[in-house]
Scaffold this active site. Sequence first.
Site, PDB file in Angstrom:
ATOM      1  N   PHE A 237      -7.449  -7.452  16.098  1.00 17.83           N
ATOM      2  CA  PHE A 237      -6.812  -7.322  14.777  1.00 17.83           C
ATOM      3  C   PHE A 237      -7.601  -6.299  13.972  1.00 17.83           C
ATOM      4  O   PHE A 237      -8.803  -6.436  13.783  1.00 17.83           O
ATOM      5  CB  PHE A 237      -6.816  -8.669  14.032  1.00 17.83           C
ATOM      6  CG  PHE A 237      -6.078  -8.605  12.723  1.00 17.83           C
ATOM      7  CD1 PHE A 237      -4.729  -8.941  12.642  1.00 17.83           C
ATOM      8  CD2 PHE A 237      -6.708  -8.191  11.548  1.00 17.83           C
ATOM      9  CE1 PHE A 237      -4.028  -8.869  11.441  1.00 17.83           C
ATOM     10  CE2 PHE A 237      -6.021  -8.106  10.345  1.00 17.83           C
ATOM     11  CZ  PHE A 237      -4.682  -8.449  10.297  1.00 17.83           C
TER      12      PHE A 237
ATOM     13  N   ASP B  82     -15.408  -2.564  14.560  1.00 16.17           N
ATOM     14  CA  ASP B  82     -14.770  -3.152  13.381  1.00 16.17           C
ATOM     15  C   ASP B  82     -15.536  -4.421  13.009  1.00 16.17           C
ATOM     16  O   ASP B  82     -15.355  -5.479  13.617  1.00 16.17           O
ATOM     17  CB  ASP B  82     -13.307  -3.460  13.716  1.00 16.17           C
ATOM     18  CG  ASP B  82     -12.557  -4.088  12.546  1.00 16.17           C
ATOM     19  OD1 ASP B  82     -13.219  -4.556  11.598  1.00 16.17           O
ATOM     20  OD2 ASP B  82     -11.315  -4.117  12.586  1.00 16.17           O
TER      21      ASP B  82
ATOM     22  N   LYS C  50     -14.464  -7.624   3.634  1.00 16.75           N
ATOM     23  CA  LYS C  50     -14.642  -9.084   3.529  1.00 16.75           C
ATOM     24  C   LYS C  50     -15.930  -9.487   2.780  1.00 16.75           C
ATOM     25  O   LYS C  50     -16.020  -9.308   1.596  1.00 16.75           O
ATOM     26  CB  LYS C  50     -14.594  -9.722   4.916  1.00 16.75           C
ATOM     27  CG  LYS C  50     -13.217  -9.504   5.601  1.00 16.75           C
ATOM     28  CD  LYS C  50     -12.586 -10.791   5.988  1.00 16.75           C
ATOM     29  CE  LYS C  50     -11.327 -10.590   6.813  1.00 16.75           C
ATOM     30  NZ  LYS C  50     -10.285 -11.524   6.512  1.00 16.75           N
TER      31      LYS C  50
ATOM     32  N   THR D 146      -7.554   8.911  -4.272  1.00 23.89           N
ATOM     33  CA  THR D 146      -7.932   8.961  -5.693  1.00 23.89           C
ATOM     34  C   THR D 146      -9.250   8.237  -5.957  1.00 23.89           C
ATOM     35  O   THR D 146     -10.209   8.825  -6.452  1.00 23.89           O
ATOM     36  CB  THR D 146      -6.834   8.332  -6.581  1.00 23.89           C
ATOM     37  OG1 THR D 146      -5.600   8.959  -6.290  1.00 23.89           O
ATOM     38  CG2 THR D 146      -7.173   8.471  -8.054  1.00 23.89           C
TER      39      THR D 146
HETATM   40  C1  PLP Z   1     -11.550  -7.495  12.154  1.00 21.35           C
HETATM   41  C2  PLP Z   1     -10.642  -7.164  11.002  1.00 21.35           C
HETATM   42  N1  PLP Z   1     -10.340  -5.877  10.758  1.00 21.35           N
HETATM   43  C3  PLP Z   1      -9.550  -5.516   9.741  1.00 21.35           C
HETATM   44  C4  PLP Z   1      -8.994  -6.464   8.904  1.00 21.35           C
HETATM   45  C5  PLP Z   1      -8.103  -6.047   7.782  1.00 21.35           C
HETATM   46  O1  PLP Z   1      -8.746  -6.240   6.572  1.00 21.35           O
HETATM   47  P1  PLP Z   1      -7.893  -6.344   5.229  1.00 21.35           P
HETATM   48  O2  PLP Z   1      -7.061  -7.582   5.337  1.00 21.35           O
HETATM   49  O3  PLP Z   1      -8.930  -6.402   4.158  1.00 21.35           O
HETATM   50  O4  PLP Z   1      -7.066  -5.129   5.128  1.00 21.35           O
HETATM   51  C6  PLP Z   1      -9.283  -7.828   9.123  1.00 21.35           C
HETATM   52  C7  PLP Z   1      -8.702  -8.868   8.272  1.00 21.35           C
HETATM   53  O5  PLP Z   1      -8.646 -10.025   8.588  1.00 21.35           O
HETATM   54  C8  PLP Z   1     -10.121  -8.180  10.205  1.00 21.35           C
HETATM   55  O6  PLP Z   1     -10.428  -9.460  10.469  1.00 21.35           O
END
Ligand code: PLP
Length: 501
Positions: A216, A322, A353, A377
């Site tokens: 994700f 990530d 987060k 921006t």
């Molecule tokens: C591993 C990971 N990457 C990206 C995201 C996306 O972050 P956001 O919801 O702040 O756009 C999440 C959100 O749960 C995530 O767990």
Amino acid sequence: MFRTFARAAGAPPRRLFVGSRGGGMRIVGARFLSQLQEPKEPHMATSEVPGPESQAALQRLSQLQDTRAVIFTADYNKSVGNYIADADGNMMLDMYCQIASIPVGYNSEGILRAAKSDQMAVALANRPALGVFPPADWAQLLEESFMRVKPPGMDMVFTATHGSDANEIAYKAAFMHYALKKRGGRAFSQAEMTTVMDNAPPGSPDVAILSFSLGFHGRTFGALSTTRSKAVHKLDIPAFTWPRAPFPQLQYPLDKHVKENAEEERKCLAEVARILKTNAVPVAAVIVEPIQSEGGDRHASAEFFRGLRRITEENDVLLIVDEVQTGCGATGTFWAHEQWGLATPPDMVTFSKKMQAAGFYHTRKLVPDQPYRNFNTWMGDPARAIVARAIVDEVLEKRLVEQVREVGAYLVSHLEPLGVRYHRIVRNVRGQGTFVAFDCPSTELRTELLDLMRREGVNMGGSGDVTVRFRPMLTLTKAHVNVFLARFQSVLNKMYQKHWP
Ligand SMILES: Cc1ncc(COP(=O)(O)O)c(C=O)c1O
């Protein structure tokens, strides 16, 4: 919301916090928040969550927004430390923490102090376009916040708005870097300049980001093309035809399945190497989560990640880690990938987060060849960086990452025997730090468990189809774990009595 109220004759102006409860407005003195005390255990005023006040607030909200995902409405005036208050006066131990995004407690003293500072007032009153008019002390703020905890090997930070945004901008940096290498320093051609306005190659080239099954990475367009966790997130949205590699499906406990797991990881890495070499569209970068989070708390070994790094280097492809969900201490190191023992650092590390601010770390080679290319921006927000600085200060001063390691080990050591005793519900206990999870045998039983836990005063969340994930704050202590364990065991007993009398 803060409002300055008309002052009585001779009295100084008062700044008061205005909150709402149910249909009416409630006014709370500004000093009130810092006087909140964390309770010793949950306090439940209603037998159901959401209770009547939450439901009334939801009813009103549903006229304006889609509320079908709402679990309950909260009272952030009363939430404190590891406890979240709801609109009905329930105080629940929070082990979900706004989808894993609260680092040091509700209404934490350090963040409140930062929030009430003049620097914050100025940041909020004058949000700058950081790419063109950054405040003179922006470098200092970056040094005192994000750069103080920079992952090894990173020397720059690109600030963004949220996790998907961070990933999306990291992908753009990867594509620009790839094209720059390919062009070998020549200027853009006339064909590139004209075709790009038609979204056609060579100006808009076919280049890909490789992601993993059940990964994700967010929900904005580019990020969503790399998200592979749930169909519902992706349906009806146009997507890039980027490749997907299998993520290892490991067996738990990890130490009892070393051989099978190593074989599974070897197969997945072979597939990554095959895709990088043969994919019809060239791959500019691979993105990976240290622990697949939304996809169901799926782990892989340090060897797997070292192998992945080696393969990306051999194929001259960038590696983006990530750390949106794993970053900021939750796994027992500030960044989860620090546990891999990499010989060469990743090319980019994205975060959001628990940092309460978003962006990605990178090295200078990923700065585009021209200004204004990776740009927007706001490019982040000094107000969020001020909060991130307060978080970093607290995490380092209170040695919270060390605390996470100790408390996480304590939690797992008590969950594992419950996994034996209540094996019909609790399976595959696993975790790093307090980033802990277990699987239920079905989605229905997981829903029932989460619902009963909330009624007992513990707010928890799920990931994947059947997983229960722990995403507590870094301030979780063994005493909080004991509070959780007592309620957990009582819920497990109730479920056993109901389903297996
Ligand atoms: C591993 C990971 N990457 C990206 C995201 C996306 O972050 P956001 O919801 O702040 O756009 C999440 C959100 O749960 C995530 O767990």
